[in-house]
Design a protein around this motif. Structure first.
Motif, mmCIF file in Angstrom:
data_model
loop_
_atom_site.group_PDB
_atom_site.id
_atom_site.type_symbol
_atom_site.label_atom_id
_atom_site.label_comp_id
_atom_site.label_asym_id
_atom_site.label_seq_id
_atom_site.Cartn_x
_atom_site.Cartn_y
_atom_site.Cartn_z
ATOM 1 N N ALA A 1 114.844 -4.671 127.835
ATOM 2 C CA ALA A 1 116.140 -4.373 127.240
ATOM 3 C C ALA A 1 116.056 -3.260 126.200
ATOM 4 N N LYS B 1 124.697 -0.765 131.643
ATOM 5 C CA LYS B 1 123.352 -1.336 131.799
ATOM 6 C C LYS B 1 122.699 -0.833 133.080
ATOM 7 N N HIS C 1 117.130 -2.293 131.253
ATOM 8 C CA HIS C 1 116.124 -3.331 131.471
ATOM 9 C C HIS C 1 114.927 -2.600 132.053
ATOM 10 N N HIS D 1 129.324 -5.188 128.657
ATOM 11 C CA HIS D 1 128.569 -4.081 129.208
ATOM 12 C C HIS D 1 128.849 -4.098 130.720
ATOM 13 N N HIS E 1 124.741 -14.037 129.355
ATOM 14 C CA HIS E 1 125.018 -14.116 130.792
ATOM 15 C C HIS E 1 125.741 -15.425 131.070
ATOM 16 N N ARG F 1 116.680 0.142 124.381
ATOM 17 C CA ARG F 1 117.907 0.914 124.294
ATOM 18 C C ARG F 1 117.582 2.400 124.264
ATOM 19 N N ASP G 1 128.971 -9.739 127.103
ATOM 20 C CA ASP G 1 128.393 -10.211 128.358
ATOM 21 C C ASP G 1 128.202 -9.024 129.310
ATOM 22 N N PHE G 2 127.653 -9.301 130.490
ATOM 23 C CA PHE G 2 127.328 -8.253 131.442
ATOM 24 C C PHE G 2 128.117 -8.405 132.730
ATOM 25 N N THR H 1 122.032 1.539 128.420
ATOM 26 C CA THR H 1 121.004 0.574 128.052
ATOM 27 C C THR H 1 120.174 0.256 129.293
ATOM 28 N N HIS I 1 124.054 -9.872 124.011
ATOM 29 C CA HIS I 1 123.354 -9.968 125.292
ATOM 30 C C HIS I 1 123.465 -11.395 125.814
#
Length: 230
Positions: A222, A150, A183, A123, A61, A224, A92-93, A181, A59
């Motif tokens: 976060a 995500k 948030h 992701h 950024h 899952r 990373d996202f 996943t 996880h």
């Protein structure tokens, strides 16, 4: 190309022992003592050193553009710091803007990550929905190795996934064998509380924890979610 890491103390999740590690073509070929060493093998003396698997940070950024700002670490500085602490891979996202092609955003992040000092994967966030998103999710899984998507339940008016988007995307993840996943916050409640605080003239950082009240947490951040098999 081969590499022998010699004389180190190997540390795994279960054991600690002294051994040599022979790597061939970038992969561990053998662990033990008195290993047969190829003629062109590079030897690294690991005496009095610990040899352990690299960490994976799932996880991160790096240089993320987000709501008028950009994350302070780019893919080189962030991963170089990670290596110094023993992390050798990150996930990373990719966060497309609503209406943006998932594949276009993925290629942008891939370009940024070319300078990474570690291994990396992605992701991909689902920030909007139509049939093109459904198709591109399949392309990302089949052709680009993406296996998790995500969903932000926060950030109303920006990248928040509404309930209908969650249903569509979760269903598609189930079809593809990918992991959704989340948030997890109540984005509508956060927005309501933000407007209330703004009306009171609270525009500084002290308002953030007040608008992001524990009551807005649908589940831990976060969290899952893994869908059951059909």
């Amino acid at each position: 190309m081969s590499l022998l890491i010699k004389g180190g103390t190997v540390v795994t999740h279960a054991d600690t022992y002294r051994a040599d590690i022979l790597c061939v073509d970038g992969k561990i070929h053998a662990i033990g003592t008195d290993l047969e060493i190829p003629a062109d093998c590079e030897i690294v003396d690991a005496s009095e050193q610990l040899v352990m698997p690299g960490g994976i940070d799932p996880h991160t950024h790096m240089q993320l553009p987000f709501m008028g700002t950009v994350a302070s670490e780019d893919f080189y500085t962030g991963t170089a710091a990670a290596l110094a602490g023993g992390t050798t891979s990150i996930i990373d996202f990719v966060i497309p803007q609503p209406g943006q092609s998932l594949l276009e955003a993925f290629e942008t992040w891939q370009g940024w990550a070319e300078k990474a000092a570690t291994d990396f994967a992605f992701h991909v966030a689902i920030t909007w929905w139509d049939e093109s998103v459904k198709e591109e999710m399949g392309t990302l899984v089949r052709e680009h190795g993406v296996n998790s998507f995500k969903h932000f339940m926060a950030y109303k008016g920006a990248i928040m996934a509404t309930d209908d988007i969650l249903v569509e995307s979760f269903s598609r993840c189930l079809e593809l064998g990918a992991i959704p996943t989340v948030h997890a916050e109540n984005g509508e409640l956060v927005y309501h509380m933000q407007q209330k605080l703004l009306a009171q003239g609270m525009t500084g950082p002290e308002a953030h924890p007040l608008s992001d009240h524990p009551r807005s947490k649908a589940r831990p951040p976060a969290a899952r979610f893994v869908l059951p098999a059909p």
